[in-house]
Design an enzyme around this catalytic site. Structure first.
Site, short mmCIF file in Angstrom:
data_model
loop_
_atom_site.label_atom_id
_atom_site.label_comp_id
_atom_site.label_asym_id
_atom_site.label_seq_id
_atom_site.Cartn_x
_atom_site.Cartn_y
_atom_site.Cartn_z
N ASP A 258 39.35 -12.42 31.84
CA ASP A 258 39.53 -12.97 30.48
C ASP A 258 39.94 -14.44 30.48
OD1 ASP A 258 42.37 -13.01 30.88
OD2 ASP A 258 42.66 -12.57 28.76
N GLU A 259 39.87 -15.08 31.63
CA GLU A 259 40.44 -16.42 31.73
C GLU A 259 39.55 -17.30 32.60
OE1 GLU A 259 44.67 -17.91 33.40
OE2 GLU A 259 44.39 -15.78 33.21
N1 DCP Z 1 46.37 -7.35 32.94
C1 DCP Z 1 46.80 -6.29 33.74
N2 DCP Z 1 48.07 -6.28 34.26
C2 DCP Z 1 48.92 -7.32 34.01
C3 DCP Z 1 48.49 -8.41 33.23
C4 DCP Z 1 47.21 -8.38 32.70
O1 DCP Z 1 46.03 -5.34 33.95
N3 DCP Z 1 50.15 -7.31 34.54
C5 DCP Z 1 45.02 -7.31 32.35
C6 DCP Z 1 45.04 -6.79 30.95
C7 DCP Z 1 44.87 -7.98 30.08
C8 DCP Z 1 44.06 -8.91 30.96
O2 DCP Z 1 44.45 -8.61 32.30
O3 DCP Z 1 44.20 -7.68 28.86
C9 DCP Z 1 44.28 -10.37 30.65
O4 DCP Z 1 45.62 -10.75 30.94
P1 DCP Z 1 46.43 -11.75 30.04
O5 DCP Z 1 47.66 -12.10 30.78
O6 DCP Z 1 45.54 -12.85 29.58
O7 DCP Z 1 46.89 -10.86 28.80
P2 DCP Z 1 46.13 -10.50 27.47
O8 DCP Z 1 44.79 -11.12 27.40
O9 DCP Z 1 46.14 -9.01 27.33
O10 DCP Z 1 47.10 -11.09 26.37
P3 DCP Z 1 47.28 -12.60 25.88
O11 DCP Z 1 46.86 -12.60 24.45
O12 DCP Z 1 48.73 -12.89 26.04
O13 DCP Z 1 46.42 -13.46 26.76
MG MG Z 2 44.53 -13.13 27.83
#
Ligand code: DCP
Ligand code: MG
Length: 365
Positions: A113-114
Site C-alpha cells: 500500500d506504499e
Molecule cells: N499491516 C500489517 N501489520 C502491521 C502493519 C500493517 O499487516 N503491523 C498491513 C495492513 C495494512 C497495510 O499493511 O492495511 C498497510 O500498512 P499501513 O501502516 O500503511 O496501515 P494502513 O494502511 O492500514 O493505515 P494508514 O491509514 O495509517 O496508512
Molecule cells: Mg497505509
C-alpha cells in the site's frame, strides 16, 4: 546567464503514496455491510492472532496494527474482525501501480500500500508534483473506490513524513523553501529508521526534535551512532540523497547455520532444521507481500566441506511454504548422499516476484 543545474543539484520531485487503512478499506469496499463500522483485518483465524489493520472507526477505540486480537476485542467489544485476503490486496496494489505508471516508471514499492514515485521528469499537470498527487488521489477514489494519502517533497525522507500529515485522503507538500521550518519541530521518532531504541538514546542526549539533533556536533553523533550518525545529521536538516529505486528483484531467500560442533546423527539434524525453518519463516513473512515461493531448498555442508543441495517444486498454492515437515523430509532425503557429519545446514525458498503474475488475477471493480 546561469548554467543548467547538474544532475546532483537538480531539484527532485518525489511523491510518497500510502493507502488509508488499506486492508480494512478494501474489505469495506467489497462488503458494504461493513462500512461505517469498527472493523479490523487479521485476528482469530490467523495463526498469529493479531490485528493487521483497523478501520478509522475502530481506531477511535484504540484498536491498532500488531495488537493482539483479544486486546482489540476488549477495547472494542463490537469490533468485527475479518480474515485477510492477501490475493485481493495484491490485485488492488497492482491497480494502484497502473495509475502510478501514468506519471512515472520510477516507482519504488515499500509494501503493497506504499510507494515512492520520482515524478521529476513528468510533464503532466504542468509539471506540478502537488497537482499530480491530487490527480492520483482523485483517480484512486473514482476508479478504485479507495482513498490514499500523498506526501510531496524534494526527497524520500520528507515525502514519507508528509504523507502522514493530511491522512486520510489528503496531500501535504513540503516545498524546498519550507524544508528548514518543516524539520525544525519534527520529532526525531518520525525519521524512518529511528526506532524506539535510537529514539531513547537520542533522548538521553537531550534530542527530541530535528532542531535538537541539528545542534549536536557531528563527532558526537558519530561516536554514539557510528556511520548512522552522518545520516541522522543529514535528515535532521531535511537532506536525503537516496534515489527512488525500482525494486531489486530477489531470486531466493535462505537461512544457513554453521554449528560449533558437527552434527553426527540425522535425528539431531532434523531437530536443528526446525530452528532454521522457523527463522526462514520469520524472514519470509517480511517479504511475503512481494513474492511467491516456487521451490523449497535444503543445503548441507558435510564435515569435509563437500556440499549438496536438494530442491523441490512447491505444488498447489495454499500449502504452508515453510512447513517444517517438508524441510525435514527433504533433509532426510539429501543427507544420505554424503552420510557424513554435518557442519552447516540451510533452508531456503526460490522466489518469483508477484508482479510477474500480473494480469492473472485482475480484480473487477
Ligand atoms: N499491516 C500489517 N501489520 C502491521 C502493519 C500493517 O499487516 N503491523 C498491513 C495492513 C495494512 C497495510 O499493511 O492495511 C498497510 O500498512 P499501513 O501502516 O500503511 O496501515 P494502513 O494502511 O492500514 O493505515 P494508514 O491509514 O495509517 O496508512
Ligand atoms: Mg497505509
Amino acid at each position: 546567464m546561469s548554467e543548467p543545474p547538474s544532475e546532483e543539484a537538480k531539484q527532485r520531485k518525489i511523491l510518497h503514496i500510502d493507502a488509508d487503512s488499506f486492508y480494512a478499506s478494501v474489505e469495506m469496499r467489497e462488503r458494504p455491510e461493513l462500512r461505517g463500522k469498527p472493523i479490523a483485518v487479521g485476528g482469530q483465524s490467523d495463526r498469529r492472532g493479531v490485528i493487521a489493520t483497523s478501520s478509522y472507526e475502530a481506531r477511535k477505540f484504540g484498536v491498532r496494527s500488531a495488537m493482539a486480537s483479544s486486546r482489540a476485542m476488549a477495547l472494542c467489544p463490537q469490533l468485527i474482525i475479518v480474515a485477510p485476503r492477501m490475493d485481493l490486496y495484491r490485485a488492488v496494489s497492482r491497480q494502484f501501480h497502473q495509475i502510478f505508471r501514468d506519471y512515472t516508471d520510477l516507482i519504488e514499492p515499500l509494501s503493497l500500500d506504499e510507494a515512492f514515485l520520482d515524478v521529476s521528469d513528468c510533464t503532466r499537470c504542468s509539471g506540478s508534483a502537488t497537482l499530480m498527487a491530487q490527480e492520483i488521489l482523485a483517480r484512486v477514489r473514482d476508479e478504485l473506490h479507495l482513498t490514499v494519502s500523498a506526501g510531496v517533497a524534494p526527497n524520500k525522507f520528507l515525502a514519507k513524513v508528509a504523507s502522514d500529515w493530511n491522512k486520510p485522503n489528503g496531500v501535504f507538500t513540503v516545498p524546498p523553501e519550507d524544508i528548514a521550518q518543516f524539520v525544525r519541530d519534527l520529532p526525531v521518532s518520525k525519521i524512518n529508521g529511528v526506532g524506539r531504541v535510537t529514539a531513547e538514546n537520542l533522548r538521553k542526549l537531550g534530542v527530541i526534535t530535528c532542531a535538537d539533533l541539528q545542534a549536536v556536533p557531528m563527532e558526537k553523533l558519530l561516536r554514539h551512532f557510528g556511520k548512522y550518525g552522518k545520516r541522522l545529521s543529514e535528515v535532521a536538516r531535511g537532506i536525503d540523497h537516496r534515489p527512488v529505486q525500482s525494486s531489486r528483484v530477489r531470486k531466493s531467500i535462505s537461512v544457513e547455520h554453521t554449528y560449533a560442533e558437527d552434527i553426527v546423527e540425522l535425528s539431531a539434524m532434523l531437530v536443528a532444521m526446525d530452528g532454521i525453518v522457523a527463522e526462514l519463516q520469520r524472514r519470509f513473512d517480511k517479504i511475503e507481500e512481494k513474492y511467491f515461493p516456487t521451490k523449497r531448498v535444503v543445503k548441507i555442508k558435510y564435515r569435509d566441506f563437500s556440499q549438496t543441495t536438494l530442491e523441490e517444486t512447491i505444488g498447489s498454492s495454499g500449502e504452508d511454504w515453510c512447513d517444517p515437515a517438508q524441510y525435514r523430509r527433504l533433509l532426510a532425503a539429501a543427507w544420505p548422499r554424503g552420510e557424513k557429519p554435518v557442519r552447516l545446514l540451510g533452508a531456503g525458498l526460490r522466489l518469483q516476484p508477484i508482479k510477474h503474475k500480473e494480469g492473472q488475477q485482475m480484480l473487477l471493480v
